[in-house]
Design a protein around this motif. Structure first.
Motif, PDB file in Angstrom:
ATOM      1  N   PHE A  34       0.799  -1.223   0.000  1.00 59.66           N
ATOM      2  CA  PHE A  34       0.000   0.000   0.000  1.00 59.66           C
ATOM      3  C   PHE A  34       0.834   1.276   0.000  1.00 59.66           C
ATOM      4  CE2 PHE A  34      -2.973   3.024   2.016  1.00 59.66           C
ATOM      5  CZ  PHE A  34      -4.018   2.895   1.121  1.00 59.66           C
ATOM      6  N   LEU A  35       1.976   1.260   0.651  1.00 66.59           N
ATOM      7  CA  LEU A  35       2.762   2.484   0.815  1.00 66.59           C
ATOM      8  C   LEU A  35       4.049   2.463   0.003  1.00 66.59           C
ATOM      9  CD1 LEU A  35       2.306   2.880   4.652  1.00 66.59           C
ATOM     10  CD2 LEU A  35       1.105   4.099   2.868  1.00 66.59           C
ATOM     11  N   SER A  36       4.055   1.774  -1.131  1.00 72.26           N
ATOM     12  CA  SER A  36       5.280   1.678  -1.926  1.00 72.26           C
ATOM     13  C   SER A  36       5.511   2.923  -2.780  1.00 72.26           C
ATOM     14  CB  SER A  36       5.230   0.433  -2.815  1.00 72.26           C
ATOM     15  OG  SER A  36       4.123   0.509  -3.683  1.00 72.26           O
ATOM     16  N   GLU A  37       4.447   3.571  -3.214  1.00 70.15           N
ATOM     17  CA  GLU A  37       4.580   4.771  -4.048  1.00 70.15           C
ATOM     18  C   GLU A  37       4.752   6.010  -3.175  1.00 70.15           C
ATOM     19  OE1 GLU A  37       4.662   5.115  -7.408  1.00 70.15           O
ATOM     20  OE2 GLU A  37       4.711   2.936  -7.538  1.00 70.15           O
ATOM     21  N   LYS A  38       5.699   6.859  -3.565  1.00 70.95           N
ATOM     22  CA  LYS A  38       5.933   8.086  -2.804  1.00 70.95           C
ATOM     23  C   LYS A  38       5.474   9.323  -3.563  1.00 70.95           C
ATOM     24  CE  LYS A  38       9.742   6.116  -0.264  1.00 70.95           C
ATOM     25  NZ  LYS A  38      11.142   6.196   0.101  1.00 70.95           N
ATOM     26  N   LYS A  39       4.986   9.148  -4.778  1.00 71.39           N
ATOM     27  CA  LYS A  39       4.501  10.263  -5.588  1.00 71.39           C
ATOM     28  C   LYS A  39       3.130   9.916  -6.135  1.00 71.39           C
ATOM     29  CE  LYS A  39       9.024  11.882  -7.034  1.00 71.39           C
ATOM     30  NZ  LYS A  39       9.903  12.184  -8.135  1.00 71.39           N
ATOM     31  N   GLY A  40       2.418  10.941  -6.564  1.00 70.46           N
ATOM     32  CA  GLY A  40       1.104  10.727  -7.141  1.00 70.46           C
ATOM     33  C   GLY A  40       0.021  10.603  -6.098  1.00 70.46           C
ATOM     34  N   PHE A  41      -1.078   9.958  -6.494  1.00 70.31           N
ATOM     35  CA  PHE A  41      -2.227   9.838  -5.600  1.00 70.31           C
ATOM     36  C   PHE A  41      -1.918   8.972  -4.388  1.00 70.31           C
ATOM     37  CE2 PHE A  41      -6.152   7.627  -4.350  1.00 70.31           C
ATOM     38  CZ  PHE A  41      -6.860   8.721  -3.894  1.00 70.31           C
ATOM     39  N   GLN A  42      -1.212   7.876  -4.581  1.00 71.51           N
ATOM     40  CA  GLN A  42      -0.865   7.012  -3.448  1.00 71.51           C
ATOM     41  C   GLN A  42       0.225   7.631  -2.578  1.00 71.51           C
ATOM     42  OE1 GLN A  42       0.032   3.142  -4.987  1.00 71.51           O
ATOM     43  NE2 GLN A  42      -2.084   2.489  -4.769  1.00 71.51           N
ATOM     44  N   GLY A  43       0.893   8.648  -3.061  1.00 76.06           N
ATOM     45  CA  GLY A  43       1.866   9.360  -2.255  1.00 76.06           C
ATOM     46  C   GLY A  43       1.235  10.083  -1.080  1.00 76.06           C
ATOM     47  N   VAL A  44      -0.048  10.413  -1.207  1.00 74.52           N
ATOM     48  CA  VAL A  44      -0.766  11.045  -0.092  1.00 74.52           C
ATOM     49  C   VAL A  44      -0.802  10.104   1.105  1.00 74.52           C
ATOM     50  CG1 VAL A  44      -3.019  11.921   0.638  1.00 74.52           C
ATOM     51  CG2 VAL A  44      -2.151  12.463  -1.631  1.00 74.52           C
ATOM     52  N   PHE A  45      -1.001   8.812   0.837  1.00 67.67           N
ATOM     53  CA  PHE A  45      -1.033   7.837   1.927  1.00 67.67           C
ATOM     54  C   PHE A  45       0.344   7.678   2.561  1.00 67.67           C
ATOM     55  CE2 PHE A  45      -4.405   6.282  -1.037  1.00 67.67           C
ATOM     56  CZ  PHE A  45      -5.461   6.758  -0.288  1.00 67.67           C
ATOM     57  N   TYR A  46       1.384   7.703   1.743  1.00 69.16           N
ATOM     58  CA  TYR A  46       2.748   7.613   2.269  1.00 69.16           C
ATOM     59  C   TYR A  46       3.061   8.829   3.147  1.00 69.16           C
ATOM     60  CZ  TYR A  46       7.807   7.634   2.488  1.00 69.16           C
ATOM     61  OH  TYR A  46       9.098   7.685   2.940  1.00 69.16           O
ATOM     62  N   LYS A  47       2.693  10.004   2.672  1.00 68.60           N
ATOM     63  CA  LYS A  47       2.960  11.222   3.446  1.00 68.60           C
ATOM     64  C   LYS A  47       2.156  11.253   4.740  1.00 68.60           C
ATOM     65  CE  LYS A  47       4.231  13.731  -0.661  1.00 68.60           C
ATOM     66  NZ  LYS A  47       3.879  14.720  -1.642  1.00 68.60           N
ATOM     67  N   ALA A  48       0.926  10.746   4.712  1.00 67.80           N
ATOM     68  CA  ALA A  48       0.132  10.668   5.932  1.00 67.80           C
ATOM     69  C   ALA A  48       0.761   9.695   6.922  1.00 67.80           C
ATOM     70  CB  ALA A  48      -1.297  10.242   5.605  1.00 67.80           C
ATOM     71  N   ALA A  49       1.343   8.611   6.420  1.00 68.16           N
ATOM     72  CA  ALA A  49       2.014   7.650   7.306  1.00 68.16           C
ATOM     73  C   ALA A  49       3.249   8.265   7.931  1.00 68.16           C
ATOM     74  CB  ALA A  49       2.385   6.391   6.524  1.00 68.16           C
ATOM     75  N   VAL A  50       3.982   9.070   7.173  1.00 71.03           N
ATOM     76  CA  VAL A  50       5.165   9.735   7.721  1.00 71.03           C
ATOM     77  C   VAL A  50       4.762  10.744   8.789  1.00 71.03           C
ATOM     78  CG1 VAL A  50       7.055  11.315   7.139  1.00 71.03           C
ATOM     79  CG2 VAL A  50       6.578   9.352   5.680  1.00 71.03           C
ATOM     80  N   ILE A  51       3.701  11.492   8.541  1.00 67.88           N
ATOM     81  CA  ILE A  51       3.215  12.446   9.546  1.00 67.88           C
ATOM     82  C   ILE A  51       2.788  11.706  10.814  1.00 67.88           C
ATOM     83  CG2 ILE A  51       1.323  14.039  10.074  1.00 67.88           C
ATOM     84  CD1 ILE A  51       1.471  14.932   7.144  1.00 67.88           C
ATOM     85  N   GLY A  52       2.095  10.586  10.646  1.00 66.90           N
ATOM     86  CA  GLY A  52       1.622   9.826  11.799  1.00 66.90           C
ATOM     87  C   GLY A  52       2.735   9.227  12.631  1.00 66.90           C
ATOM     88  N   THR A  53       3.828   8.821  11.987  1.00 69.45           N
ATOM     89  CA  THR A  53       4.922   8.220  12.755  1.00 69.45           C
ATOM     90  C   THR A  53       5.836   9.272  13.371  1.00 69.45           C
ATOM     91  OG1 THR A  53       6.208   7.960  10.729  1.00 69.45           O
ATOM     92  CG2 THR A  53       4.927   6.074  11.460  1.00 69.45           C
ATOM     93  N   ARG A  54       6.047  10.349  12.699  1.00 75.39           N
ATOM     94  CA  ARG A  54       6.949  11.379  13.243  1.00 75.39           C
ATOM     95  C   ARG A  54       6.278  12.249  14.295  1.00 75.39           C
ATOM     96  NH1 ARG A  54      10.264  13.499   7.931  1.00 75.39           N
ATOM     97  NH2 ARG A  54      11.276  11.507   7.496  1.00 75.39           N
ATOM     98  N   LEU A  55       5.004  12.509  14.140  1.00 78.45           N
ATOM     99  CA  LEU A  55       4.277  13.368  15.078  1.00 78.45           C
ATOM    100  C   LEU A  55       3.229  12.566  15.835  1.00 78.45           C
ATOM    101  CD1 LEU A  55       3.695  16.462  12.756  1.00 78.45           C
ATOM    102  CD2 LEU A  55       5.418  16.214  14.522  1.00 78.45           C
ATOM    103  N   HIS A  56       3.607  11.406  16.350  1.00 83.22           N
ATOM    104  CA  HIS A  56       2.616  10.524  16.962  1.00 83.22           C
ATOM    105  C   HIS A  56       2.025  11.082  18.255  1.00 83.22           C
ATOM    106  CE1 HIS A  56       6.459   9.291  18.722  1.00 83.22           C
ATOM    107  NE2 HIS A  56       5.782   8.935  19.786  1.00 83.22           N
ATOM    108  N   ILE A  57       2.778  11.842  19.021  1.00 85.60           N
ATOM    109  CA  ILE A  57       2.237  12.392  20.269  1.00 85.60           C
ATOM    110  C   ILE A  57       1.232  13.520  19.988  1.00 85.60           C
ATOM    111  CG2 ILE A  57       2.812  13.610  22.399  1.00 85.60           C
ATOM    112  CD1 ILE A  57       5.395  11.957  22.464  1.00 85.60           C
ATOM    113  N   PRO A  58       1.551  14.505  19.138  1.00 87.33           N
ATOM    114  CA  PRO A  58       0.530  15.524  18.840  1.00 87.33           C
ATOM    115  C   PRO A  58      -0.704  14.960  18.139  1.00 87.33           C
ATOM    116  CG  PRO A  58       2.692  16.325  18.184  1.00 87.33           C
ATOM    117  CD  PRO A  58       2.852  14.894  18.555  1.00 87.33           C
ATOM    118  N   VAL A  59      -0.509  13.981  17.256  1.00 90.29           N
ATOM    119  CA  VAL A  59      -1.656  13.373  16.578  1.00 90.29           C
ATOM    120  C   VAL A  59      -2.542  12.654  17.588  1.00 90.29           C
ATOM    121  CG1 VAL A  59      -2.323  11.585  14.925  1.00 90.29           C
ATOM    122  CG2 VAL A  59      -0.540  13.195  14.328  1.00 90.29           C
ATOM    123  N   ALA A  60      -1.951  11.950  18.546  1.00 93.08           N
ATOM    124  CA  ALA A  60      -2.739  11.261  19.575  1.00 93.08           C
ATOM    125  C   ALA A  60      -3.502  12.261  20.441  1.00 93.08           C
ATOM    126  CB  ALA A  60      -1.828  10.401  20.436  1.00 93.08           C
TER     127      ALA A  60
END
Length: 74
Positions: A34-60
């Motif tokens: 699911f997260l293999s593409e870093k560009k295009g439409f599926q890149g949105v999911f990759y970027k959301a995963a990066v935001i979720g892992t790097r900013l896990h305390i504020p997101v929680a």
């Protein structure tokens, strides 16, 4: 019909997207599929995963605040 798209609904959708993608990044089979593409439409999911892992305390914290808002205030 004037209140079809509300700001709090968009915030909840964004938080759910970030949390789901961050979880899927931890599962090896889903990450490869699911997260293999870093560009295009599926890149949105990759970027959301990066935001979720790097900013896990504020997101929680924002998830907790939005849960209280949706359950108690709204």
């Amino acid at each position: 019909m004037t209140n079809v798209y509300s700001f709090d609904g968009l915030v909840v959708f964004g938080l759910l997207l970030i949390c789901t993608c961050a979880y899927m990044q931890r599962v090896p089979r889903l990450k490869k599929w699911f997260l293999s593409e870093k560009k295009g439409f599926q890149g949105v999911f990759y970027k959301a995963a990066v935001i979720g892992t790097r900013l896990h305390i504020p997101v929680a914290l924002i998830c907790i605040i939005m849960a209280i808002y949706v359950l108690v205030i709204k």
